[in-house]
Design a protein around this motif. Sequence first.
Motif, mmCIF file in Angstrom:
data_model
loop_
_atom_site.group_PDB
_atom_site.id
_atom_site.type_symbol
_atom_site.label_atom_id
_atom_site.label_comp_id
_atom_site.label_asym_id
_atom_site.label_seq_id
_atom_site.Cartn_x
_atom_site.Cartn_y
_atom_site.Cartn_z
ATOM 1 N N TRP A 1 52.800 -11.507 -31.551
ATOM 2 C CA TRP A 1 51.851 -10.505 -31.182
ATOM 3 C C TRP A 1 52.620 -9.597 -30.360
ATOM 4 O O TRP A 1 53.494 -9.919 -29.406
ATOM 5 N N PHE A 2 52.468 -8.360 -30.562
ATOM 6 C CA PHE A 2 53.108 -7.139 -29.645
ATOM 7 C C PHE A 2 51.826 -6.023 -29.319
ATOM 8 O O PHE A 2 50.763 -6.402 -29.784
ATOM 9 N N ARG A 3 52.166 -5.532 -28.189
ATOM 10 C CA ARG A 3 51.017 -4.454 -27.861
ATOM 11 C C ARG A 3 51.668 -3.275 -27.413
ATOM 12 O O ARG A 3 52.802 -2.926 -26.849
ATOM 13 N N TYR B 1 46.935 -3.994 -30.183
ATOM 14 C CA TYR B 1 47.685 -5.256 -30.370
ATOM 15 C C TYR B 1 48.126 -5.399 -31.881
ATOM 16 O O TYR B 1 47.228 -5.502 -32.772
ATOM 17 N N PHE B 2 49.292 -5.721 -32.128
ATOM 18 C CA PHE B 2 49.752 -6.000 -33.538
ATOM 19 C C PHE B 2 50.384 -7.237 -33.861
ATOM 20 O O PHE B 2 50.943 -7.879 -33.195
ATOM 21 N N CYS B 3 50.023 -7.507 -34.976
ATOM 22 C CA CYS B 3 50.364 -8.732 -35.504
ATOM 23 C C CYS B 3 51.865 -8.592 -36.166
ATOM 24 O O CYS B 3 52.009 -7.487 -36.874
ATOM 25 N N TYR C 1 57.587 -7.237 -40.575
ATOM 26 C CA TYR C 1 56.121 -6.743 -41.091
ATOM 27 C C TYR C 1 55.435 -6.739 -39.953
ATOM 28 O O TYR C 1 55.464 -7.522 -39.056
ATOM 29 N N TRP C 2 54.606 -5.614 -40.014
ATOM 30 C CA TRP C 2 53.552 -5.511 -39.061
ATOM 31 C C TRP C 2 52.105 -5.218 -39.625
ATOM 32 O O TRP C 2 51.977 -4.717 -40.717
#
Length: 118
Positions: free
Chosen positions: A34-36, A88-90, A107-108
């Motif tokens: 997870w990124f944000r 928030y990005f998977c 992949y996002w």
Amino acid sequence: QAQLEESGGGSVQAGGSLRLSCEGSGYSVHCMGWFRGAGREAVASINRAGGTSYADSVKGRFTISRDNGKNTLSLEMNNLKPEDTAMYFCAAESLFGGCTKAAGIQYWGQGTQVTVSS
């Protein structure tokens, strides 16, 4: 090619909790994370064996988990703070081994918004 779809974002007051989910399709991946934010700050990552990594700012409050059989990823967020507010990005698969840096992610997902009010 893996496809990722997040769900579970929303608005909550400080101190509250949210659970983010990410469903992956395509093929089995080694690492997920997870990124944000616009700068894609790393929040947490997990590899296929279950090894995890967390940003210092979320340690003790967030828990990442995955179901390898279903190719799903979750992020349990507790004691949320206003500074946790972000998209928030998977993410899945990295050119550099672990999903701990945005630069290597292959992949996002499209992202899910988390808003924490004070």
